[in-house]
Design a protein around this motif. Structure first.
Motif, mmCIF file in Angstrom:
data_model
loop_
_atom_site.group_PDB
_atom_site.id
_atom_site.type_symbol
_atom_site.label_atom_id
_atom_site.label_comp_id
_atom_site.label_asym_id
_atom_site.label_seq_id
_atom_site.Cartn_x
_atom_site.Cartn_y
_atom_site.Cartn_z
ATOM 1 N N ASN A 46 -15.809 88.253 184.926
ATOM 2 C CA ASN A 46 -14.956 87.440 184.314
ATOM 3 C C ASN A 46 -13.792 87.746 183.326
ATOM 4 O O ASN A 46 -12.767 86.625 183.602
ATOM 5 C CB ASN A 46 -14.818 86.060 184.517
ATOM 6 N N VAL A 47 -14.036 88.511 182.741
ATOM 7 C CA VAL A 47 -13.680 89.295 182.173
ATOM 8 C C VAL A 47 -12.375 90.694 182.570
ATOM 9 O O VAL A 47 -12.910 91.767 183.101
ATOM 10 C CB VAL A 47 -14.260 89.991 181.017
ATOM 11 N N GLN A 48 -11.256 90.145 183.378
ATOM 12 C CA GLN A 48 -10.261 90.641 183.740
ATOM 13 C C GLN A 48 -8.954 91.511 182.465
ATOM 14 O O GLN A 48 -8.504 92.254 183.041
ATOM 15 C CB GLN A 48 -9.132 89.798 184.472
ATOM 16 N N ASP A 49 -9.145 91.625 181.667
ATOM 17 C CA ASP A 49 -8.535 91.745 180.796
ATOM 18 C C ASP A 49 -8.764 92.211 179.303
ATOM 19 O O ASP A 49 -9.599 91.544 178.667
ATOM 20 C CB ASP A 49 -6.756 91.563 181.100
ATOM 21 N N SER A 50 -8.266 92.502 178.152
ATOM 22 C CA SER A 50 -8.435 93.164 176.690
ATOM 23 C C SER A 50 -7.035 93.325 176.132
ATOM 24 O O SER A 50 -6.585 94.245 176.567
ATOM 25 C CB SER A 50 -9.533 93.925 176.910
ATOM 26 N N LEU A 51 -6.984 93.196 174.598
ATOM 27 C CA LEU A 51 -6.115 92.912 173.809
ATOM 28 C C LEU A 51 -6.409 94.547 172.854
ATOM 29 O O LEU A 51 -7.271 94.172 172.371
ATOM 30 C CB LEU A 51 -5.286 91.671 173.458
ATOM 31 N N LEU A 52 -5.798 95.464 173.279
ATOM 32 C CA LEU A 52 -5.902 96.534 171.927
ATOM 33 C C LEU A 52 -4.856 95.888 170.790
ATOM 34 O O LEU A 52 -3.832 96.156 171.306
ATOM 35 C CB LEU A 52 -6.111 97.419 173.150
ATOM 36 N N LYS A 53 -5.002 96.461 169.519
ATOM 37 C CA LYS A 53 -4.011 96.560 168.442
ATOM 38 C C LYS A 53 -4.423 98.050 167.775
ATOM 39 O O LYS A 53 -5.287 97.574 167.182
ATOM 40 C CB LYS A 53 -4.753 95.177 167.568
ATOM 41 N N ILE A 54 -2.871 97.963 167.755
ATOM 42 C CA ILE A 54 -2.994 99.621 166.955
ATOM 43 C C ILE A 54 -2.338 99.320 166.110
ATOM 44 O O ILE A 54 -0.860 98.607 166.259
ATOM 45 C CB ILE A 54 -2.423 100.742 168.279
ATOM 46 N N VAL A 55 -2.116 99.749 164.579
ATOM 47 C CA VAL A 55 -1.297 99.451 163.842
ATOM 48 C C VAL A 55 -0.813 101.031 163.085
ATOM 49 O O VAL A 55 -1.222 102.455 163.273
ATOM 50 C CB VAL A 55 -2.338 99.084 162.076
ATOM 51 N N VAL A 56 0.565 99.985 162.953
ATOM 52 C CA VAL A 56 1.423 101.767 162.542
ATOM 53 C C VAL A 56 1.529 101.479 161.459
ATOM 54 O O VAL A 56 2.515 100.921 160.662
ATOM 55 C CB VAL A 56 2.470 101.599 163.595
ATOM 56 N N ARG A 57 2.175 102.137 160.295
ATOM 57 C CA ARG A 57 1.911 102.070 158.759
ATOM 58 C C ARG A 57 3.055 103.409 158.419
ATOM 59 O O ARG A 57 3.003 104.478 158.528
ATOM 60 C CB ARG A 57 0.945 102.253 158.372
ATOM 61 N N SER A 58 3.819 103.192 157.855
ATOM 62 C CA SER A 58 4.671 103.616 157.023
ATOM 63 C C SER A 58 4.419 104.300 155.283
ATOM 64 O O SER A 58 3.355 103.455 155.460
ATOM 65 C CB SER A 58 6.223 103.350 156.726
ATOM 66 N N ILE A 59 4.683 105.430 155.179
ATOM 67 C CA ILE A 59 4.600 105.839 152.964
ATOM 68 C C ILE A 59 5.127 105.471 152.467
ATOM 69 O O ILE A 59 6.689 105.448 152.989
ATOM 70 C CB ILE A 59 3.644 106.844 153.897
ATOM 71 N N GLY A 60 5.123 105.151 151.636
ATOM 72 C CA GLY A 60 6.360 104.436 150.394
ATOM 73 C C GLY A 60 6.128 102.581 150.584
ATOM 74 O O GLY A 60 5.805 102.351 151.214
ATOM 75 N N SER A 61 7.208 102.414 149.852
ATOM 76 C CA SER A 61 7.878 101.399 150.440
ATOM 77 C C SER A 61 8.286 100.332 150.630
ATOM 78 O O SER A 61 8.822 101.072 151.577
ATOM 79 C CB SER A 61 8.164 100.612 148.554
ATOM 80 N N ALA A 62 8.016 99.130 151.159
ATOM 81 C CA ALA A 62 8.754 98.082 151.821
ATOM 82 C C ALA A 62 10.778 98.602 151.550
ATOM 83 O O ALA A 62 10.632 98.970 150.715
ATOM 84 C CB ALA A 62 8.975 96.544 151.860
ATOM 85 N N THR A 63 11.053 98.109 152.955
ATOM 86 C CA THR A 63 12.791 98.382 152.521
ATOM 87 C C THR A 63 12.786 96.683 152.392
ATOM 88 O O THR A 63 12.117 96.149 153.497
ATOM 89 C CB THR A 63 13.941 99.025 153.239
#
Length: 267
Positions: A58-75
């Motif tokens: 009955n499991v018909q889908d799955s959620l995949l999480k992929i993190v994207v990160r930047s180097i340095g401080s926030a703007t």
């Protein structure tokens, strides 16, 4: 002599005062430098493997999480990034997956974003693994200066690109240790459950609400005399298969032709 020393000190003070009037020392500017961007998951491996093989029917889908990160401080501004999905990907959008993000962007005040992929359990992944190739390309906000790491394996050095990911998806479950043909327990299991197939295993998991994390352990068969449970499962599943066939809706294996059968001792 004293007069010369006084002159020297005065000249030194003049030089120091002049230096203090110069502009402040320049600091690192994240916005001007265009920070690099990468996949944190790719620091250890470029492969992400997802399998529906042991999931209930009955499991018909799955959620995949992929993190994207930047180097340095926030703007203080949103920074869209360039996510490229290769045309050579065998996972097809809207058929096998859907990207839930409206935009690929690192928000103001943040240094990372999360991509959400909804993976669909389609017929396409039952026989073969399908792949999705992700690549982070440079744009007006980010560079690819942080491209790769040197990874040493087996005495050889290779480049591991942290801007790339290969996502593998399938619906193929290998036989658990107690069901491997030719193993110590294989013949006993096959006498009751019949030959292993991914669909039969998934049906078994679903019908009896089994904990796959437990039954795939190497010592499961002999622990607490679990092998007796195989007899009950085989009988219960045979009754179900017979009922489905009597209704005119027989259960087939993945080829759509071979009827699913239990072992010779199933009643």
């Amino acid at each position: 002599m004293m007069k010369k020393k006084l002159i020297y000190v005065c000249m030194l003070l003049v030089i120091i005062t002049a230096a203090c009037k110069k502009e402040d020392i320049l600091t690192y500017n994240d916005e001007l430098s265009k920070n690099s961007i990468y996949f944190p998951a790719a620091e250890t491996t470029n492969n992400v493997n997802i399998s529906f093989g042991y999931a209930k029917i009955n499991v018909q889908d799955s959620l995949l999480k992929i993190v994207v990160r930047s180097i340095g401080s926030a703007t203080n501004m949103d920074r869209p990034y360039n996510l490229s999905i290769s045309d050579s990907s065998t996972l097809k959008v809207n058929r096998d997956y859907k990207l839930l993000n409206e935009k690929a962007v690192i928000k103001a005040g943040k240094v990372a974003d999360t991509l959400f992929f909804k993976l669909f359990r389609t017929e396409n992944i039952r026989k073969d693994s399908l792949f999705l190739y992700l690549d982070l390309k440079p744009n007006e906000n980010f560079t690819n200066a942080f491209l790769n790491n040197d990874v040493v394996s087996g005495g050889r050095t290779r480049k591991q690109y942290v801007t790339r990911l290969k996502i593998k998806v399938d619906d193929i479950a290998g036989a658990p240790p107690f069901w491997v043909s030719g193993s110590s327990y294989g013949s006993f299991t096959e006498d009751y459950l019949g030959a292993f197939s991914t669909l039969k295993f998934q049906l078994l998991i679903n019908r009896f609400n089994l904990n796959t994390d437990e039954i795939v352990k190497p010592d499961w068969f002999m622990t607490n005399s679990n092998y007796y449970r195989l007899i009950g499962w085989s009988n219960g599943l045979k009754i179900y298969l017979d009922q489905m066939e009597a209704k005119g809706t027989p259960v087939y294996e993945a080829d759509g032709v071979t009827l699913m059968k239990m072992g010779q001792y199933a009643e």
